[in-house]
Design an enzyme around this catalytic site. Structure first.
Site, PDB file in Angstrom:
ATOM      1  N   SER A 129       0.829  -1.205   0.000  1.00 37.80           N
ATOM      2  CA  SER A 129       0.000   0.000   0.000  1.00 37.80           C
ATOM      3  C   SER A 129       0.869   1.263   0.000  1.00 37.80           C
ATOM      4  O   SER A 129       1.662   1.457  -0.916  1.00 37.80           O
ATOM      5  CB  SER A 129      -0.950  -0.041   1.200  1.00 37.80           C
ATOM      6  N   ASP A 152       0.140  -4.278  -4.026  1.00 39.90           N
ATOM      7  CA  ASP A 152      -1.038  -3.432  -4.205  1.00 39.90           C
ATOM      8  C   ASP A 152      -0.723  -1.984  -3.794  1.00 39.90           C
ATOM      9  O   ASP A 152      -1.304  -1.455  -2.827  1.00 39.90           O
ATOM     10  CB  ASP A 152      -2.230  -3.949  -3.398  1.00 39.90           C
ATOM     11  N   HIS A 161      -7.536  -5.721  -0.598  1.00 37.37           N
ATOM     12  CA  HIS A 161      -6.290  -4.967  -0.473  1.00 37.37           C
ATOM     13  C   HIS A 161      -5.265  -5.731   0.374  1.00 37.37           C
ATOM     14  O   HIS A 161      -4.055  -5.668   0.110  1.00 37.37           O
ATOM     15  CB  HIS A 161      -6.600  -3.612   0.171  1.00 37.37           C
TER      16      HIS A 161
END
Length: 462
Positions: A285, A313, A375
């Site tokens: 992230s 991600d 996620h």
């Protein structure tokens, strides 16, 4: 009986002449004969009757015994038959009951299975309807992120100089199979040099967590367990939770400062012999962009590139509309690969690496209803790839539609995750299981329609 005795005494007394004198012999003789004449026949009758009664009782007892024995035997036999019948009946009921019970249990299990399947179908339909709404809202919010940051005074330009974030609380976590050492970032180079004297593996792997996360949470725990299980001597994590625990608009600006700080640590290690080609940065992230900024700053400090950066991600909000120099990019290391599991919402849709992997379209992950699940799925996939390096083969395709239609370059395959290597750059697609273990092996390169009704109709309509 008492009245008869009185009469008998009166007769005896008066027959003797009265008074207290003894009765006369003649009178007693007469009385004795009289009583004998009466009692003898009565005694004979009583004796006869008693004898007869005993005989009758004996005969009756013998008769009852004669009748009772066969009746008792018959009753006992009947009881045994009844017991046997009951046992046979019980056995029969058991024989009938057990298969019925098995059928009921099987039906119950089937019911649970059906319920689970129905739940998964409903989840997929909700997920399909929810996804475009989430993407639209994220797009709107992300497109205005720079304006919001400026309005709040937290843009990169506004935070320079006296307003720069305090990086003194950043920490480095050095983890082995047996120990965990934490050091302030200011002391990190010396601490790591000392700690890694006993590390026979000269590859340096550094993990960067995402928003609201820290090295004590699930992401680093899973990755470190996987790495250390594969005979890795150690793993390093940056703890930036003091700066990116809250207020996302500001945290998304802080990542540049954090990346520059970690670059200085890496440059110091290279100055003491660390081969930059053996440095691998892994970021989830916001951590993906921290790794990107670290790679950019490292090049400015050393004139060399870090060996590899893996973006798990990489964060989408506030990075979806930025030029490459302000986010993770394939120029940030010799080799950059990225895995997209929540593209368009919490993660970036656009490719950022030499190779970009899109499992299950790269958006809604199977078994997930919330975007946070999709996620987070990325570090689970990556951790599994460390333990099973060849578990996630993927195929190069122009897009997901081409993958669905089987219109891909099947001579161009690549392992997603830990075993990813340079060469044949592009976009790669695959499918996974909905729960661990996620690997489908070679079957993951062949499209299986697991879409719900809504998505299937959308695919047909184009």
């Amino acid at each position: 009986m008492r009245g008869s005795s009185y009469v008998l005494v009166w007769l005896v007394l008066h027959m003797s002449g009265g008074g207290d004198s003894v009765p006369a012999p003649n009178a007693l003789s007469f009385l004795g004969k009289s009583l004998a004449s009466v009692t003898e026949p009565l005694s004979t009758v009583a004796t006869t009757t008693g004898s007869n009664t005993w005989a009758v009782a004996t005969s009756l007892g013998q008769g009852l015994q004669t009748v009772g024995k066969p009746l008792g035997s018959a009753a006992g036999g009947l009881a045994n038959v009844s017991i046997g019948t009951a046992k046979s009946m019980g056995g029969g009921l058991k024989n009938v009951g057990e298969p019925i019970g098995t059928v009921v249990v099987s039906a119950g299990s089937a019911g649970v299975g059906v319920g689970k399947t129905v739940g998964q179908v409903l989840q997929k339909e909700i997920q399909t309807v929810k996804q475009p709404i989430d993407v639209t809202l994220t797009y709107i919010g992300s497109s205005q992120c720079q304006n919001v940051q400026k309005l709040l005074g937290v843009s990169y330009q506004q935070l320079q100089g006296d307003n720069e974030p305090n990086l003194d609380n950043l920490e480095i976590v050095y983890k082995t199979k047996y120990t965990t050492t934490t050091a302030n970032i200011m002391n990190a180079p010396a601490t790591l040099r000392q700690a890694r004297k006993f590390d026979n593996d000269d590859r340096l792997v550094v993990y960067f967590h995402g928003f609201t996360d820290d090295p004590g949470q699930k992401s680093f725990t899973q990755l470190s367990q996987a790495y250390l299980a594969k005979d890795r001597m150690s793993l390093i994590a940056l703890d930036a939770s003091s700066l990116i625990r809250w207020f996302y608009a500001r945290a998304s600006t802080f990542v540049q400062y954090i990346g520059e700080a970690i670059a200085a640590v890496l440059a110091a290690l290279v100055g003491h012999g660390q081969d930059p080609a053996k440095i691998h940065l892994v970021g989830h992230s916001l951590g993906g962009h921290i790794a990107g900024y670290a790679g950019k700053a490292f090049q400015l400090l050393t004139g060399k590139k870090i060996g590899r950066i893996t973006g798990l991600d990489p964060a989408g909000p506030c990075f979806s509309h930025l030029e490459p120099r302000l986010r993770l990019h394939h120029d940030d290391a010799d080799y950059v690969d990225a895995i997209h599991t929540d593209a368009g919402v919490y993660g970036l849709s656009d490719p950022v690496g030499h190779k970009d992997y899109y499992p299950n379209r790269g958006t809604m992950q199977p078994g997930c209803l919330l975007q946070t699940c999709s996620h987070s799925r990325v570090y689970e996939l990556y951790a599994e790839s460390v333990l099973n390096p060849t578990g996630f083969p993927s195929v190069r395709c122009a897009n997901w539609a081409a993958f669905r239609q089987g219109n891909c370059e099947y001579d161009k395959t690549s392992y997603m995750g830990y075993a990813s290597k340079p060469g044949n750059d592009g976009l790669y697609f695959l499918q996974t299981n909905l729960s661990s273990p996620y690997s489908l092996g070679a079957e993951g390169c062949k499209f299986r329609n697991t879409d719900g009704i809504v998505m299937s109709v959308a695919n047909v309509l184009g």
